[in-house]
Design a protein around this motif. Structure first.
Motif, PDB file in Angstrom:
ATOM      1  N   GLU A  80       7.562   7.870   6.407  1.00 13.70           N
ATOM      2  CA  GLU A  80       6.335   8.543   6.259  1.00 13.70           C
ATOM      3  C   GLU A  80       5.351   8.464   4.824  1.00 13.70           C
ATOM      4  O   GLU A  80       4.251   8.370   4.873  1.00 13.70           O
ATOM      5  CB  GLU A  80       6.287  10.067   6.452  1.00 13.70           C
ATOM      6  N   ARG A  81       6.274   8.654   3.796  1.00  9.00           N
ATOM      7  CA  ARG A  81       5.607   8.158   2.473  1.00  9.00           C
ATOM      8  C   ARG A  81       4.991   6.782   2.365  1.00  9.00           C
ATOM      9  O   ARG A  81       4.164   6.509   1.898  1.00  9.00           O
ATOM     10  CB  ARG A  81       6.764   8.418   1.551  1.00  9.00           C
ATOM     11  N   GLN A  82       5.692   6.106   2.977  1.00  6.95           N
ATOM     12  CA  GLN A  82       5.241   4.554   2.768  1.00  6.95           C
ATOM     13  C   GLN A  82       4.191   4.186   3.883  1.00  6.95           C
ATOM     14  O   GLN A  82       3.271   3.356   3.267  1.00  6.95           O
ATOM     15  CB  GLN A  82       6.324   3.543   3.344  1.00  6.95           C
ATOM     16  N   ILE A  83       4.105   4.526   4.965  1.00  8.62           N
ATOM     17  CA  ILE A  83       2.956   4.159   6.077  1.00  8.62           C
ATOM     18  C   ILE A  83       1.837   5.381   5.909  1.00  8.62           C
ATOM     19  O   ILE A  83       0.833   5.072   6.444  1.00  8.62           O
ATOM     20  CB  ILE A  83       3.186   3.631   7.179  1.00  8.62           C
ATOM     21  N   GLY A  84       2.115   6.433   5.294  1.00  2.50           N
ATOM     22  CA  GLY A  84       0.984   7.375   5.484  1.00  2.50           C
ATOM     23  C   GLY A  84       1.657   8.463   6.643  1.00  2.50           C
ATOM     24  O   GLY A  84       1.982   7.838   7.914  1.00  2.50           O
ATOM     25  N   SER A  85       1.006   9.814   6.577  1.00  6.45           N
ATOM     26  CA  SER A  85       1.411  10.605   7.890  1.00  6.45           C
ATOM     27  C   SER A  85       0.608  10.192   9.035  1.00  6.45           C
ATOM     28  O   SER A  85       1.201  10.650  10.164  1.00  6.45           O
ATOM     29  CB  SER A  85       1.421  11.905   7.265  1.00  6.45           C
ATOM     30  N   VAL A 225      -3.180  12.531   6.482  1.00  3.84           N
ATOM     31  CA  VAL A 225      -3.887  11.507   6.816  1.00  3.84           C
ATOM     32  C   VAL A 225      -3.730  10.338   6.183  1.00  3.84           C
ATOM     33  O   VAL A 225      -4.477   9.608   6.172  1.00  3.84           O
ATOM     34  CB  VAL A 225      -5.037  12.176   7.342  1.00  3.84           C
ATOM     35  N   GLY A 226      -3.048  10.591   5.029  1.00  3.84           N
ATOM     36  CA  GLY A 226      -2.830   9.450   4.086  1.00  3.84           C
ATOM     37  C   GLY A 226      -1.788   9.469   3.362  1.00  3.84           C
ATOM     38  O   GLY A 226      -0.781  10.410   3.561  1.00  3.84           O
ATOM     39  N   ASN A 227      -1.518   8.705   2.254  1.00  2.00           N
ATOM     40  CA  ASN A 227      -0.277   8.644   1.511  1.00  2.00           C
ATOM     41  C   ASN A 227      -0.622   9.752   0.259  1.00  2.00           C
ATOM     42  O   ASN A 227      -1.364  10.830   0.527  1.00  2.00           O
ATOM     43  CB  ASN A 227      -0.166   7.528   0.871  1.00  2.00           C
ATOM     44  N   MET A 228      -0.033   9.556  -0.726  1.00  2.00           N
ATOM     45  CA  MET A 228       0.133  10.642  -1.844  1.00  2.00           C
ATOM     46  C   MET A 228      -1.560  10.692  -2.626  1.00  2.00           C
ATOM     47  O   MET A 228      -2.343   9.646  -2.366  1.00  2.00           O
ATOM     48  CB  MET A 228       0.749  10.166  -2.852  1.00  2.00           C
ATOM     49  N   LEU A 258       9.952   1.828  -4.701  1.00  2.00           N
ATOM     50  CA  LEU A 258       9.307   2.987  -5.431  1.00  2.00           C
ATOM     51  C   LEU A 258       8.719   4.017  -4.415  1.00  2.00           C
ATOM     52  O   LEU A 258       8.875   5.220  -4.678  1.00  2.00           O
ATOM     53  CB  LEU A 258       8.384   2.448  -6.336  1.00  2.00           C
ATOM     54  N   VAL A 259       8.335   3.573  -3.250  1.00  2.00           N
ATOM     55  CA  VAL A 259       7.955   4.216  -2.190  1.00  2.00           C
ATOM     56  C   VAL A 259       8.806   5.295  -1.799  1.00  2.00           C
ATOM     57  O   VAL A 259       8.630   6.265  -1.191  1.00  2.00           O
ATOM     58  CB  VAL A 259       7.111   3.474  -1.172  1.00  2.00           C
ATOM     59  N   SER A 260      10.236   4.630  -1.538  1.00  2.00           N
ATOM     60  CA  SER A 260      11.191   5.356  -0.894  1.00  2.00           C
ATOM     61  C   SER A 260      11.686   6.406  -1.984  1.00  2.00           C
ATOM     62  O   SER A 260      12.376   7.283  -1.613  1.00  2.00           O
ATOM     63  CB  SER A 260      12.471   4.258  -0.860  1.00  2.00           C
ATOM     64  N   MET A 261      11.395   6.228  -3.188  1.00  2.00           N
ATOM     65  CA  MET A 261      11.477   7.322  -3.986  1.00  2.00           C
ATOM     66  C   MET A 261      10.425   8.615  -3.949  1.00  2.00           C
ATOM     67  O   MET A 261      10.863   9.596  -4.768  1.00  2.00           O
ATOM     68  CB  MET A 261      11.488   6.998  -5.480  1.00  2.00           C
ATOM     69  N   GLY A 262       9.592   8.326  -3.118  1.00  2.00           N
ATOM     70  CA  GLY A 262       8.574   9.392  -2.893  1.00  2.00           C
ATOM     71  C   GLY A 262       7.420   8.916  -3.564  1.00  2.00           C
ATOM     72  O   GLY A 262       6.395   9.926  -3.593  1.00  2.00           O
ATOM     73  N   PHE A 263       6.987   7.819  -4.323  1.00  2.00           N
ATOM     74  CA  PHE A 263       5.766   7.761  -5.055  1.00  2.00           C
ATOM     75  C   PHE A 263       4.758   6.998  -4.000  1.00  2.00           C
ATOM     76  O   PHE A 263       5.284   6.394  -3.055  1.00  2.00           O
ATOM     77  CB  PHE A 263       5.920   6.712  -6.147  1.00  2.00           C
ATOM     78  N   ASP A 264       3.498   7.186  -4.364  1.00  2.00           N
ATOM     79  CA  ASP A 264       2.469   6.581  -3.488  1.00  2.00           C
ATOM     80  C   ASP A 264       2.494   5.070  -3.716  1.00  2.00           C
ATOM     81  O   ASP A 264       2.741   4.712  -4.767  1.00  2.00           O
ATOM     82  CB  ASP A 264       1.049   6.902  -3.986  1.00  2.00           C
ATOM     83  N   GLY A 265       2.026   4.392  -2.512  1.00  2.00           N
ATOM     84  CA  GLY A 265       2.278   3.103  -2.550  1.00  2.00           C
ATOM     85  C   GLY A 265       1.051   2.168  -3.448  1.00  2.00           C
ATOM     86  O   GLY A 265       1.643   1.130  -4.296  1.00  2.00           O
ATOM     87  N   ASN A 266       0.063   2.671  -3.462  1.00  2.00           N
ATOM     88  CA  ASN A 266      -1.004   2.225  -4.582  1.00  2.00           C
ATOM     89  C   ASN A 266      -0.680   2.411  -5.974  1.00  2.00           C
ATOM     90  O   ASN A 266      -0.787   1.552  -6.661  1.00  2.00           O
ATOM     91  CB  ASN A 266      -2.594   2.679  -4.109  1.00  2.00           C
ATOM     92  N   ALA A 267       0.016   3.577  -6.300  1.00  2.00           N
ATOM     93  CA  ALA A 267       0.383   4.004  -7.760  1.00  2.00           C
ATOM     94  C   ALA A 267       1.624   2.926  -7.933  1.00  2.00           C
ATOM     95  O   ALA A 267       1.586   2.708  -9.065  1.00  2.00           O
ATOM     96  CB  ALA A 267       0.564   5.376  -7.779  1.00  2.00           C
ATOM     97  N   ALA A 268       2.340   2.766  -7.060  1.00  2.00           N
ATOM     98  CA  ALA A 268       3.654   2.117  -7.087  1.00  2.00           C
ATOM     99  C   ALA A 268       3.095   0.633  -7.562  1.00  2.00           C
ATOM    100  O   ALA A 268       3.788  -0.023  -8.560  1.00  2.00           O
ATOM    101  CB  ALA A 268       4.673   2.076  -6.029  1.00  2.00           C
ATOM    102  N   ARG A 269       2.266   0.107  -6.744  1.00  2.00           N
ATOM    103  CA  ARG A 269       1.883  -1.003  -7.112  1.00  2.00           C
ATOM    104  C   ARG A 269       0.967  -1.656  -8.450  1.00  2.00           C
ATOM    105  O   ARG A 269       1.432  -2.367  -9.153  1.00  2.00           O
ATOM    106  CB  ARG A 269       0.833  -1.788  -6.145  1.00  2.00           C
ATOM    107  N   GLN A 270       0.280  -0.398  -8.760  1.00  2.00           N
ATOM    108  CA  GLN A 270      -0.349  -0.404 -10.191  1.00  2.00           C
ATOM    109  C   GLN A 270       0.802  -0.441 -11.168  1.00  2.00           C
ATOM    110  O   GLN A 270       0.690  -1.260 -12.424  1.00  2.00           O
ATOM    111  CB  GLN A 270      -1.136   0.473 -10.292  1.00  2.00           C
ATOM    112  N   ALA A 271       1.668   0.489 -10.926  1.00  2.00           N
ATOM    113  CA  ALA A 271       2.787   0.530 -12.118  1.00  2.00           C
ATOM    114  C   ALA A 271       3.490  -0.611 -12.111  1.00  2.00           C
ATOM    115  O   ALA A 271       3.746  -0.993 -13.304  1.00  2.00           O
ATOM    116  CB  ALA A 271       3.794   1.882 -11.778  1.00  2.00           C
TER     117      ALA A 271
END
Length: 296
Positions: A80-85, A225-228, A258-271
């Protein structure tokens, strides 16, 4: 694999399913009506009891099934965190519905035999459908040996699934197989199901009930309706040095970790881009960004 953000943050639908499964299981068990939840040809096809179909889709019949089932549901909140709710809602509705139809079909086909008369109750469809992306998308992060046998950090999830699959013998085996088939059909994008989204109006309505509130505010969360929230992404962007040179696109396996740890996908990519694809450094950047967000 269990690190990072704990709880149901950014996973409101999983939170609702876990609560519904736990409460219904306890209520029917306390009333000694657990046996009434099992799926049977007489109760579903002939009598067509809709309430039984709904209740049996969430409530487990025994305590061991409840413990393993809730544990797996809680772990699979990573998707759910990975693809959004929103997309996870579609995944859940599709796999539960398809799995239920396959279970009813198996009861119809086997009604004249002595092999099977009832099926185990519980969200087997959703749980075992989740093993398809778990096998294909979640990377192995560590390996170890116990008494000469090789294991990975994913092995315990497989063992928990195997225990649930065999918990009631053939009564639980068939619902588990139906869930795997439903997950495979979703993976194969049957009827373009992976492009379907829940309408915004419906998603916003359910967000009022399922999404956790923040800071006591009565405003509904958008996590259904979306991610983090994009505030973490902006914090990561603001932390980038001005002379940072572009790097190659981060691998999907690192983003998934990183998404599996609960972080947002876009934020994980930028980090990861800022950390030059070093996962440890990217994790520190994300945690620092979350700390800044909490202080705002």
């Amino acid at each position: 694999m269990q690190g990072g953000v704990s709880g149901f943050q950014n996973a409101p639908l999983t939170r609702a399913v876990v609560l519904a499964s736990g409460l219904l299981s306890v209520v029917f068990s306390a009333q000694r009506r657990s046996r009434a939840l099992v799926l049977s040809y007489q109760g579903i096809v002939k009598s067509f009891r809709l309430w039984k179909m709904f209740a049996s889709g969430f409530a487990f019949q025994s305590t061991p099934e409840l413990l393993f089932g809730v544990y797996l549901l809680y772990y699979f909140r990573v998707f759910e965190r990975q693809i959004g709710s929103n997309k996870y809602s579609v995944f859940s509705l599709f796999t539960i519905s398809v799995s239920l139809l396959l279970e009813i079909l198996s009861l119809v086909l086997l009604k004249d035999t002595n092999y099977l008369s009832t099926l185990a109750c519980g969200p087997y469809g959703l749980i075992f459908a989740s093993f398809i992306p778990f096998f294909l998308d979640i990377p192995v992060t560590s390996r170890f040996r116990i008494f000469g046998v090789n294991f990975s950090d994913k092995s315990f999830i497989y063992l928990a699934g195997l225990q649930l699959l065999l918990s009631s013998g053939k009564r639980s085996l068939i619902p588990g197989i139906c869930g795997l088939i439903a997950g495979s059909l979703y993976r194969l994008n049957m009827l373009g199901i992976r492009r379907v989204k829940i309408p915004q109006v419906i998603a916003s309505f359910f967000a009022r009930f399922f999404a956790p509130s923040s800071g006591g505010s009565s405003r509904p969360s958008r996590s259904l309706v979306g991610n983090m929230s994009s505030r973490t992404s902006r914090a990561v962007q603001n932390n980038q040095p001005s002379g940072f040179a572009p790097v190659v696109e981060p691998p999907e396996s690192s983003i998934a970790m990183l998404v599996s740890m609960g972080f947002d996908g876009n934020a994980a990519r930028q980090a990861l881009m800022r950390a030059r694809n070093d996962i440890n450094t990217a994790t520190n950047i994300l945690l620092e960004a979350q700390t800044q967000k909490c202080l705002l």
